[in-house]
Scaffold this motif. Structure first.
Motif, short mmCIF file in Angstrom:
data_model
loop_
_atom_site.label_atom_id
_atom_site.label_comp_id
_atom_site.label_asym_id
_atom_site.label_seq_id
_atom_site.Cartn_x
_atom_site.Cartn_y
_atom_site.Cartn_z
N ARG A 35 -6.37 4.81 -1.49
CA ARG A 35 -5.23 4.15 -0.89
C ARG A 35 -4.84 4.93 0.35
N ARG B 90 -4.65 4.98 6.60
CA ARG B 90 -5.09 5.61 7.56
C ARG B 90 -5.85 4.69 8.42
N ASP B 91 -6.94 3.88 7.92
CA ASP B 91 -7.73 2.96 8.54
C ASP B 91 -6.95 2.00 9.38
N LEU B 92 -5.86 1.40 8.48
CA LEU B 92 -4.96 0.37 9.09
C LEU B 92 -4.28 0.87 10.21
N CYS B 93 -4.09 2.06 10.17
CA CYS B 93 -2.84 2.72 11.32
C CYS B 93 -3.90 3.17 12.57
N ALA B 94 -5.11 3.50 12.09
CA ALA B 94 -6.03 3.91 13.28
C ALA B 94 -6.22 2.76 14.33
N GLU B 95 -5.98 1.53 13.72
CA GLU B 95 -6.14 0.22 14.51
C GLU B 95 -5.15 0.11 15.44
N GLU C 292 -6.27 15.38 12.48
CA GLU C 292 -5.63 14.02 13.13
C GLU C 292 -5.06 14.14 14.64
N ALA D 173 -6.78 6.22 2.45
CA ALA D 173 -7.79 5.99 3.45
C ALA D 173 -7.56 4.86 3.97
N GLU D 174 -7.33 3.78 3.08
CA GLU D 174 -6.90 2.45 3.67
C GLU D 174 -5.55 2.57 4.44
N LYS E 148 -7.98 13.98 16.94
CA LYS E 148 -8.64 12.81 16.87
C LYS E 148 -7.73 11.84 17.77
N ARG F 204 0.84 -1.21 0.08
CA ARG F 204 0.01 0.09 -0.03
C ARG F 204 0.77 1.30 0.03
#
Length: 498
Positions: free
Chosen positions: A456, A461-466, A492, A458-459, A495, A321
């Protein structure tokens, strides 16, 4: 360095660009102990400075967009509100195969708000303006309903080929160093497609963006501001003005940020490139320049490929990614003694259409014609010209094949800059006219917002947000431009702080 005694109240920031410095400020304002690790000894990223002919000049960004108040708010908080200045009226031009034409003064990415404005009609011709005006009769869904679309596809569908080739391609090439067919319109012009759906046409959406008052892009209140959230704000520009700058140069924003961080007790470590990132039971562990650092929170403000590569061992799902690297850009600054340029023959500067023959530069900024403070510092007859070279390698622009290799060595760049400036300004410049000059290279630093890039990002950031206590900031996730970076970084970090 050993692990901090209270990891949850400590934070590490990787990268000393604007996004990293601003993230550190937000974290410190929230009461955290913050350390910033920067690979080089230079701070501010693409907002840099250099000295040419005794003048301290911007070596990167030299203005900011005023369609939001994000940068103005930050400048106000740092005590720079009174330093915000507008460029000299007069506008920019575009170099076409048939000669130079004025760019529309009320456009976004070169897209005109009114296809029948005199300067637009002179550039497009009657047939081009007529085709562009059909935009108002097309369904609002055309170009605005797809999940993702390029700048080129949107403009061609709604306003036609001439708007794309004569107005949009030069602006996009000058600003983003890329083909408008490669760029995601939602990344480089956020809200434009939503404006089409709301107002019924592309021209109306552009007009709405231009007349919108500067307003915060996020509800996040400014850090370190006493009293009202509007403290320090001042009107930026009269209607229609798209950019502003700072008296003394945009690099003064970096100096003010660094002073602010030192007052807040933030540790700034240059020459400390991070080489390893790992999760710990109570935060993050970073190895940089042979030392180790631990923090409860981690903010990564590095370019996309470096950020993903560094985080990959800790976040294996990021494999595959990594975003594409941005284009390599070379900026040639000339300080010349040519009194004939006092008449500002091309206003504040000129963008070059890719089909214009004989010109290797993609843009020229006549900096002393653009900023009164710089003209005063340089003195009568002395002028500062900035010429940029380099588009994304191997790309055509608006379907026109890319030219041969751009000048590479400093000597080749100087020779090209003198040729191009002479042709674009229609004033002959020779080596004897040059008081001083410099070349600055930005290798892959400009974010490359290709079609699909937003998804990409968004993907990623979603993975890092986990991962608890992890945030990613910077132009590659926020979009190009200081306003986008400042707004996104604040959002960010807020958040992250919850």
């Amino acid at each position: 360095m050993g692990s901090p005694t209270k990891p949850a109240r400590t934070a590490l920031v990787l990268g000393g660009g604007i996004s990293g410095l601003l993230a550190a400020r937000e974290l410190a304002a929230a009461g955290l102990t913050v350390t910033v690790l920067e690979a080089t000894q230079n701070w501010g990223g693409c907002v840099g400075s250099h000295v040419v002919a005794g003048l301290t000049l911007d070596s990167g960004a030299e203005s900011f967009a005023t369609r939001s108040s994000a940068v103005a708010d930050l400048a106000g908080e740092l005590g720079l509100a009174e330093k915000i200045v507008e460029p000299r009226p007069g506008g920019a031009w575009v170099q076409l195969p048939g000669g130079a034409r004025e760019l529309p003064k009320t456009g976004v990415l070169g897209i005109p708000a009114n296809p029948w404005d005199p300067e637009v009609r002179r550039t497009l011709g009657f047939a081009g303006s007529l085709r562009a005006s059909l935009d108002r009769f097309l369904p609002a869904s055309l170009g605005a309903s797809e999940d993702v679309t390029s700048v080129s596809a949107l403009v061609r569908a709604r306003m036609g080929r001439r708007v794309l080739e004569r107005l949009v391609a030069p602006v996009v090439g000058g600003v983003h160093s890329a083909d408008p067919g490669l760029l995601d319109v939602d990344m480089v012009a956020p809200g434009l497609r939503a404006g089409i759906r709301r107002h019924g046409s592309l021209a109306a959406a552009v007009a709405a963006q231009r007349r919108s008052p500067a307003a915060p892009e996020t509800p996040v209140p400014p850090s370190g501001t006493s009293g009202s959230p509007d403290a320090g704000r001042q009107p930026l520009a009269k209607a229609g003005s798209a950019v502003a700058g700072l008296e003394g140069g945009m690099h003064t924003l970096v100096s003010a940020l660094l002073d602010d961080l030192q007052k807040r007790g933030v540790t700034l470590l240059g020459g400390s490139a991070a080489t390893l990132v790992a999760r710990t039971s109570d935060g993050w562990h970073v190895t940089a320049a042979g030392a180790t650092y631990d923090g409860g929170l981690l903010v990564v403000g590095l370019p996309g490929p470096a950020a993903v590569g560094l985080l990959l061992p800790a976040v294996p799902a990021l494999a595959g990614r990594s975003p594409e690297s941005g284009p390599d850009v070379r900026l040639v600054t000339l300080v010349v003694d040519v009194p004939e340029l006092d008449r500002r023959p091309r206003g504040t500067g000129i963008l070059v259409a890719p089909q214009a023959p004989g010109i290797e530069a993609k843009a020229l900024t006549h900096a002393t014609a653009k900023w009164d403070w710089l003209a005063a510092a340089a003195g009568p007859g002395t002028h500062v010209l900035r010429l940029s070279y380099g588009r994304r390698e191997g790309s055509a622009v608006a379907g026109i094949p890319a030219a041969g290799p751009a000048p590479a060595s400093d000597a080749e760049l100087l020779a090209a800059a003198l040729r191009d400036a002479s042709a674009l300004l229609e004033v002959q410049l020779e080596g004897k006219d040059v008081v001083d000059w410099d070349v600055v290279r930005w290798e892959g630093a400009l974010p490359f917002a290709a079609v699909g890039h937003r998804a990409r990002v968004a993907e990623v950031r979603d993975l890092c947000a986990e991962q608890p206590g992890l945030a990613i900031v910077g132009g590659w996730v926020a979009g190009n431009g200081l306003a986008a970076v400042v707004s996104d970084t604040r959002r960010e970090i807020q958040k992250m702080l919850g």
